[in-house]
Scaffold this motif. Structure first.
Motif, PDB file in Angstrom:
ATOM      1  N   ALA A   2      -2.422  -8.046   7.295  1.00  0.00           N
ATOM      2  CA  ALA A   2      -1.710  -7.525   8.465  1.00  0.00           C
ATOM      3  C   ALA A   2      -2.675  -6.822   9.412  1.00  0.00           C
ATOM      4  CB  ALA A   2      -0.598  -6.573   8.035  1.00  0.00           C
ATOM      5  N   LEU A   3      -3.605  -6.032   8.860  1.00  0.00           N
ATOM      6  CA  LEU A   3      -4.549  -5.319   9.727  1.00  0.00           C
ATOM      7  C   LEU A   3      -5.520  -6.299  10.383  1.00  0.00           C
ATOM      8  CD1 LEU A   3      -5.365  -2.074   7.710  1.00  0.00           C
ATOM      9  CD2 LEU A   3      -3.864  -2.349   9.675  1.00  0.00           C
ATOM     10  N   TYR A  59       2.540   2.714   8.089  1.00  0.00           N
ATOM     11  CA  TYR A  59       1.208   2.703   7.497  1.00  0.00           C
ATOM     12  C   TYR A  59       0.855   4.147   7.192  1.00  0.00           C
ATOM     13  CZ  TYR A  59       0.192  -2.070   8.940  1.00  0.00           C
ATOM     14  OH  TYR A  59       0.179  -3.426   9.095  1.00  0.00           O
ATOM     15  N   ALA A  60       0.206   4.390   6.078  1.00  0.00           N
ATOM     16  CA  ALA A  60      -0.244   5.743   5.770  1.00  0.00           C
ATOM     17  C   ALA A  60      -1.463   6.016   6.635  1.00  0.00           C
ATOM     18  CB  ALA A  60      -0.608   5.844   4.299  1.00  0.00           C
ATOM     19  N   THR A  61      -1.374   6.976   7.543  1.00  0.00           N
ATOM     20  CA  THR A  61      -2.503   7.228   8.438  1.00  0.00           C
ATOM     21  C   THR A  61      -3.476   8.220   7.807  1.00  0.00           C
ATOM     22  OG1 THR A  61      -1.279   8.969   9.542  1.00  0.00           O
ATOM     23  CG2 THR A  61      -1.210   6.770  10.528  1.00  0.00           C
ATOM     24  N   LEU A  62      -4.692   8.163   8.280  1.00  0.00           N
ATOM     25  CA  LEU A  62      -5.769   8.947   7.681  1.00  0.00           C
ATOM     26  C   LEU A  62      -5.470  10.427   7.505  1.00  0.00           C
ATOM     27  CD1 LEU A  62      -8.974   7.345   9.135  1.00  0.00           C
ATOM     28  CD2 LEU A  62      -8.055   7.206   6.844  1.00  0.00           C
ATOM     29  N   ASP A 107      -7.540   8.601  14.824  1.00  0.00           N
ATOM     30  CA  ASP A 107      -6.499   8.247  13.867  1.00  0.00           C
ATOM     31  C   ASP A 107      -6.939   6.982  13.147  1.00  0.00           C
ATOM     32  OD1 ASP A 107      -2.841   7.758  14.089  1.00  0.00           O
ATOM     33  OD2 ASP A 107      -4.182   8.290  12.444  1.00  0.00           O
ATOM     34  N   GLY A 108      -6.267   6.667  12.054  1.00  0.00           N
ATOM     35  CA  GLY A 108      -6.646   5.437  11.360  1.00  0.00           C
ATOM     36  C   GLY A 108      -5.759   5.202  10.165  1.00  0.00           C
ATOM     37  N   THR A 109      -5.895   4.033   9.562  1.00  0.00           N
ATOM     38  CA  THR A 109      -5.190   3.733   8.332  1.00  0.00           C
ATOM     39  C   THR A 109      -6.071   2.829   7.474  1.00  0.00           C
ATOM     40  OG1 THR A 109      -3.135   2.878   7.376  1.00  0.00           O
ATOM     41  CG2 THR A 109      -3.973   1.750   9.298  1.00  0.00           C
ATOM     42  N   VAL A 110      -5.785   2.836   6.166  1.00  0.00           N
ATOM     43  CA  VAL A 110      -6.610   2.065   5.239  1.00  0.00           C
ATOM     44  C   VAL A 110      -5.726   1.119   4.437  1.00  0.00           C
ATOM     45  CG1 VAL A 110      -8.353   2.250   3.446  1.00  0.00           C
ATOM     46  CG2 VAL A 110      -7.910   4.179   4.917  1.00  0.00           C
ATOM     47  N   ILE A 113      -3.363  10.650   4.564  1.00  0.00           N
ATOM     48  CA  ILE A 113      -4.043  10.282   3.323  1.00  0.00           C
ATOM     49  C   ILE A 113      -4.877  11.469   2.849  1.00  0.00           C
ATOM     50  CG2 ILE A 113      -5.752   8.759   2.267  1.00  0.00           C
ATOM     51  CD1 ILE A 113      -4.858   6.594   4.190  1.00  0.00           C
ATOM     52  N   ASP A 133       0.469  -7.144  -6.670  1.00  0.00           N
ATOM     53  CA  ASP A 133       0.603  -7.339  -5.225  1.00  0.00           C
ATOM     54  C   ASP A 133       1.211  -8.706  -4.918  1.00  0.00           C
ATOM     55  OD1 ASP A 133      -0.794  -8.332  -2.482  1.00  0.00           O
ATOM     56  OD2 ASP A 133      -0.485  -6.170  -2.492  1.00  0.00           O
ATOM     57  N   LYS A 187      -5.006  -7.336  -8.534  1.00  0.00           N
ATOM     58  CA  LYS A 187      -4.635  -6.334  -7.543  1.00  0.00           C
ATOM     59  C   LYS A 187      -3.167  -5.914  -7.688  1.00  0.00           C
ATOM     60  CE  LYS A 187      -5.548  -3.725  -4.345  1.00  0.00           C
ATOM     61  NZ  LYS A 187      -6.547  -2.730  -4.460  1.00  0.00           N
ATOM     62  N   ALA A 207       0.885 -10.833  -2.687  1.00  0.00           N
ATOM     63  CA  ALA A 207       0.056 -11.919  -2.156  1.00  0.00           C
ATOM     64  C   ALA A 207      -0.805 -12.565  -3.239  1.00  0.00           C
ATOM     65  CB  ALA A 207      -0.833 -11.384  -1.048  1.00  0.00           C
ATOM     66  N   GLU A 252     -13.976   2.732  -2.878  1.00  0.00           N
ATOM     67  CA  GLU A 252     -12.957   3.603  -2.310  1.00  0.00           C
ATOM     68  C   GLU A 252     -13.514   4.988  -2.078  1.00  0.00           C
ATOM     69  OE1 GLU A 252      -9.349   1.110  -4.073  1.00  0.00           O
ATOM     70  OE2 GLU A 252      -9.316   3.245  -4.639  1.00  0.00           O
ATOM     71  N   LYS A 264      -4.160  14.092  -0.781  1.00  0.00           N
ATOM     72  CA  LYS A 264      -5.067  14.417  -1.892  1.00  0.00           C
ATOM     73  C   LYS A 264      -4.756  15.793  -2.457  1.00  0.00           C
ATOM     74  CE  LYS A 264      -9.071  11.672  -0.563  1.00  0.00           C
ATOM     75  NZ  LYS A 264     -10.349  11.728   0.120  1.00  0.00           N
ATOM     76  N   HIS A 303     -13.618   6.657   1.477  1.00  0.00           N
ATOM     77  CA  HIS A 303     -12.923   7.910   1.746  1.00  0.00           C
ATOM     78  C   HIS A 303     -13.876   8.991   2.253  1.00  0.00           C
ATOM     79  CE1 HIS A 303      -8.659   7.399   0.554  1.00  0.00           C
ATOM     80  NE2 HIS A 303      -9.179   6.273   0.101  1.00  0.00           N
ATOM     81  N   PRO A 308      -0.439   0.102  14.006  1.00  0.00           N
ATOM     82  CA  PRO A 308      -0.216   0.947  12.838  1.00  0.00           C
ATOM     83  C   PRO A 308      -0.597   2.408  13.052  1.00  0.00           C
ATOM     84  CG  PRO A 308      -2.168  -0.386  12.532  1.00  0.00           C
ATOM     85  CD  PRO A 308      -1.569  -0.824  13.823  1.00  0.00           C
ATOM     86  N   ILE A 309      -1.328   2.698  14.149  1.00  0.00           N
ATOM     87  CA  ILE A 309      -1.759   4.080  14.359  1.00  0.00           C
ATOM     88  C   ILE A 309      -1.393   4.503  15.770  1.00  0.00           C
ATOM     89  CG2 ILE A 309      -3.635   3.943  12.682  1.00  0.00           C
ATOM     90  CD1 ILE A 309      -5.554   3.430  14.968  1.00  0.00           C
ATOM     91  N   THR A 350      -5.749  -1.514   0.906  1.00  0.00           N
ATOM     92  CA  THR A 350      -6.482  -2.085  -0.219  1.00  0.00           C
ATOM     93  C   THR A 350      -5.762  -3.297  -0.779  1.00  0.00           C
ATOM     94  OG1 THR A 350      -5.359  -0.462  -1.574  1.00  0.00           O
ATOM     95  CG2 THR A 350      -7.631   0.010  -1.010  1.00  0.00           C
ATOM     96  N   GLU A 351      -4.491  -3.477  -0.398  1.00  0.00           N
ATOM     97  CA  GLU A 351      -3.749  -4.626  -0.933  1.00  0.00           C
ATOM     98  C   GLU A 351      -3.817  -5.802   0.008  1.00  0.00           C
ATOM     99  OE1 GLU A 351      -2.261  -0.758  -1.557  1.00  0.00           O
ATOM    100  OE2 GLU A 351      -1.257  -1.953  -0.039  1.00  0.00           O
ATOM    101  N   ALA A 352      -3.810  -6.990  -0.597  1.00  0.00           N
ATOM    102  CA  ALA A 352      -3.994  -8.236   0.163  1.00  0.00           C
ATOM    103  C   ALA A 352      -3.049  -8.363   1.356  1.00  0.00           C
ATOM    104  CB  ALA A 352      -3.833  -9.436  -0.759  1.00  0.00           C
ATOM    105  N   THR A 353      -1.764  -8.053   1.168  1.00  0.00           N
ATOM    106  CA  THR A 353      -0.811  -8.233   2.274  1.00  0.00           C
ATOM    107  C   THR A 353      -1.119  -7.310   3.432  1.00  0.00           C
ATOM    108  OG1 THR A 353       0.640  -7.400   0.539  1.00  0.00           O
ATOM    109  CG2 THR A 353       1.469  -9.176   1.909  1.00  0.00           C
ATOM    110  N   LYS A 354      -1.435  -6.034   3.106  1.00  0.00           N
ATOM    111  CA  LYS A 354      -1.714  -5.089   4.193  1.00  0.00           C
ATOM    112  C   LYS A 354      -3.034  -5.428   4.873  1.00  0.00           C
ATOM    113  CE  LYS A 354       1.167  -1.211   3.243  1.00  0.00           C
ATOM    114  NZ  LYS A 354       1.413  -1.102   1.791  1.00  0.00           N
TER     115      LYS A 354
END
Lengths: 532, 254
Positions: A391-392, B191-194, A379-382, B197, B14, B34, B16, A361, B201, A365, A340-341, A384-388
């Motif tokens: 996946a991570l 994926y939204a990368t940092l 780099d990175g990604t976050v 993100i 969501d 969720k 799931a 959160e 903001k 953050h 993902p990154i 919060t939802e169950a499916t994602k």
């Protein structure tokens, strides 16, 4: 006893094939196979008397000679069939999967699989086997990685697969009692409906039994937050080798009355008693779970990120795992998962679990902003939802699966001082050079636990000889553990001296002799061969 | 051509999560459950951002209708690469009865106001499975539509859309401005990368009310009852082949 006498007493069926080796043709005659087995066993036998250390022609991880237990007779089968009608399995096709471990590296030759439903039945089975001097191999989900869950020879397999009852659950204290054969994932689902979770989680959750988890003191992905089973298990019901039922199934958080016997059985890998029921303390289900997947350019920065994480996320941190770039390429190659990154030398999976989504959160953050601006993380990604989140997590949880597609994997589960963890991986790469296909490192870095895996297209004794005992000596030098969470089972029993002094091992032997004088419970496992 | 693309994003439960029907059977439980962006809307955002990266369009505007919480969904779109957001405030009873007809009126009004060249939506939402908003929006604007898109190619003011239909794939060419609805195979959302993100903001989200757009959000539909699907009967395990034959005979199957 002379060699000829040994051969003369060989049955026509092979007694043991301890590894599924491609060069063993299925056309070998029974006697031919037995000869190969025997001669290697003799080498083994000689070798093992060197305390299992040092290099030699044999391998201390292989099976020792069969101890003089009785063999299963028709009368025995009749007894079992009367006690467990329809649950005494003798069909070789059905037995096959219970005779082989999950990694497909160890195979036994049991002819009987028993499936009791109650503690009373387990007691009767063990009492009978003890009297008849029949060896027993307790088996849960058969997901162990050190060959501890399958028979070595013809031990009777005692399976917990039908002991799946949840006995009680108290939703004020969070204490769950259940039979040993409950599958971890099923317990998790049961608890989640009641707003609780199991205190442990591992990749094998869909198959492993709680009894097996407890008897191997399984670690897993949540240990960082909830601690080990030694803290969360409150009570056990165990059947001893002579059939005696030891009911210590307390549901008390605090009980200081006498010696804490359950600690003996936790992690004993089925060699001191068969666990039939467990009472365990379960935490509340967190309202907010977040997962961050980060990339780091060096292990040093990974460790600094961990420090920062501990400081800024402390009370909500529930997992801190790592994998290296080699793991990522295996996931991409064999399981077609996507990174993902951007590509990095190291990847971190951080999970937070708390009671307030907005607070968590914000903490997360702030932490991410800090590590990004200070360039600890590239780099990175976050999620919060169950499916994602799933996946991570799969990027860490499925590494073991991806490795199985490489051919043959030599697995090492090592505990080291956290700064030294990746040094071992780099050292092994240099030491093995071209002999290994891939050398990867991943694991519970937050707990100081490395999973070092070395792959090769097929089983390679020369490669093994370069790895062992080098890896164990390296570990021993840094006062680490040669088996952080996987246990010793069959494969690592003789290496115990790298991490425990001989006086300690001798005391273990005394305890074993006291609880199981005939040695029928899971023989050839956990304790070294020279303990007898 | 303004080079502006409007992307509609819907906040849904969501996928799931296990859905529970409210005890009074008026709907499903949403409190404390969720929520996340509708998966097809994610695909729509991804497509819009891809077009911008290829420099075929200039600006991506993410739109969502609902209460305060939908701002999270708009932020996710911004983190994926949208330039700014529009939050159309609808709450309370109005939000409960908000459906494709009202949303398409809102989107049509916004498209005119923002002078959008293209509207990309998900083909349907996973909570109501309506599959109507895209088509209604196109009709209200009298714009061509390319629905169930599995491939979109932009060429000056024309769009080539490959559509997934029952018989296979259909390729059409439509003139812009147009409405496209995204199907599963259009792309894989990033994926939204940092870094993104963090940037998101600072991006702007404007607040608008339906009344400002001249749209009446009252519904002509009334939900009478919501029920769970019938429980699945458990299977029965048998010990032997004879038992199996016996059971099949009992059930009148043989």
């Amino acid at each position: 006893m002379g060699i000829f006498q040994r051969f003369a007493r060989l049955p026509l069926k092979p007694t043991c094939i301890w590894s599924l080796c491609p060069q063993y043709s299925t056309d070998l005659t029974a006697v031919g196979r037995a000869l190969i087995v025997r001669s290697s066993q003799l080498i083994q036998h000689r070798y093992v008397h060197n305390r299992g250390l040092g290099t030699g022609p044999g391998n201390p991880g292989s099976a020792p000679p069969r101890l003089p237990f009785s063999r299963v007779t028709q009368e025995d089968l009749a007894f079992f069939r009367t006690m467990l009608p329809g649950r005494t399995i003798t069909d070789p096709d059905l037995l096959k999967s219970s005779n082989v471990d999950w990694l497909k590296t160890v195979e036994g030759n049991s002819e009987v699989l028993l499936r009791p439903k109650t503690t009373e039945e387990v007691s009767q089975i063990l009492r009978y086997c003890n009297e008849r001097n029949l060896a027993v191999c307790p088996q849960g989900g058969n997901t162990g990685l050190v060959g501890g869950s399958v028979p070595v020879f013809d031990e009777i397999i005692l399976s917990t697969s039908l002991m799946t009852q949840v006995l009680t659950f108290d939703n004020i204290s969070g204490i769950l009692t259940c039979q040993a054969g409950c599958v971890l994932e099923n317990l998790s689902n049961y608890l989640e409906e009641r707003d609780f979770i199991m205190p442990l989680d591992l990749g094998a959750k869909g198959s492993c039994h709680i009894g097996g988890n407890v008897s191997t003191n399984a670690g897993g992905l949540r240990l960082l937050r909830y601690g080990s089973l030694r803290g969360t298990v409150l009570g056990l019901e165990v059947v001893l080798a002579d059939g005696q039922i030891l009911n210590c199934l307390a549901t008390l958080r605090k009980d200081n009355t006498g010696y804490d016997l359950k600690q003996l059985f936790i992690g004993s890998e089925g060699t001191l008693g068969v666990i039939t029921a467990v009472s365990i303390l379960c935490p509340r289900k967190p309202k907010a779970v977040n997962v961050a997947f980060l990339g780091c350019s060096s292990f040093k920065q990974l460790l600094e990120t961990f420090q920062c994480c501990r400081g800024m996320l402390g009370e909500i941190l529930s997992a801190f795992e790592f994998l290296d770039a080699s793991c990522m390429s295996l996931l991409e190659k064999h399981l077609k998962l996507t990174n993902p990154i951007t590509e990095s030398p190291f990847y971190i999976v951080i999970e937070t679990a708390g009671s307030n989504a907005t607070h968590d959160e914000e903490k997360l953050h702030n932490f991410l902003e800090e590590v990004m601006t200070s360039s600890l993380v590239t780099d990175g990604t976050v999620a919060t939802e169950a499916t994602k989140i799933k996946a991570l997590w799969s990027l860490r949880e499925r590494v073991t699966e991806a490795l199985t597609h490489e051919g043959y994997t030599y697995k090492y589960d090592i505990s080291l001082p956290v700064e030294k963890i990746y040094d071992l991986v780099q050292d092994m790469r240099g030491h093995l050079g071209d002999r290994a296909k891939n050398v990867v490192g991943y694991g519970h870095v937050g707990d100081g636990n490395l999973h070092l895996n070395i792959t090769s297209p097929s089983k390679d004794p020369a490669l093994l000889a370069s790895i062992e005992p080098y890896v164990y000596e390296w570990t021993s030098e840094w006062k680490g553990s040669i088996s952080a969470e996987h246990g010793l089972g069959l494969k690592k029993r003789n290496y115990i001296y790298y991490s425990k002094p001989s006086e300690a091992v001798a005391l273990m032997g005394s305890i074993k002799a006291m609880l199981d004088p005939k040695g029928i419970l899971n023989p050839y496992k956990t304790l070294p061969d020279n303990i007898h | 051509m303004s080079g502006r693309v409007l992307v509609g994003v819907k906040r849904v439960i969501d996928y799931a999560v296990k859905i529970r029907v409210k005890p009074d059977h008026t709907g499903v439980v949403t409190d404390g459950v969720k929520h996340s962006m509708n998966p097809f809307c994610e695909i729509a955002v991804e497509e819009a951002v891809k077009l911008k990266e290829k420099k075929l369009i200039k600006e991506v505007v993410a739109v969502s209708c609902g209460p305060q919480q939908v701002q999270e969904t708009i932020r996710t779109a911004l983190a994926m690469g949208a330039d700014r957001g529009i939050h159309v405030e609808v709450s309370g009873k109005d939000y409960e009865t908000l459906g494709p007809l009202q949303v398409s009126k809102i989107l049509a009004a916004l498209a005119k106001k923002e002078q959008a060249d293209l509207i990309i939506l998900g083909k349907q939402a996973i909570d109501d499975d309506c599959n109507q908003t895209g088509q209604m929006t196109a009709a209200l604007l009298d714009w061509p539509q390319g629905t169930f898109a599995s491939e979109v190619t932009l060429d000056a003011d024309k769009l080539k859309v490959v559509r997934e239909i029952d018989g296979g794939l259909e390729t059409i060419k439509i003139k812009m401005p147009a409405v496209v609805t995204a199907d599963l195979r259009l792309n894989t959302p990033r994926y939204a990368t940092l870094p993104n993100i963090m940037k998101a903001k600072k991006k702007k989200i404007a607040n608008v009310k339906p009344a400002d757009l001249g749209v009446d959000v009252s519904s002509r539909l009334e939900v009478l009852k919501v029920d769970e699907p019938p429980q699945r009967q458990a299977g029965v395990k048998v010990e032997t082949v004879d038992d199996l034959v016996g059971k099949l005979k009992e059930a009148g199957r043989i």
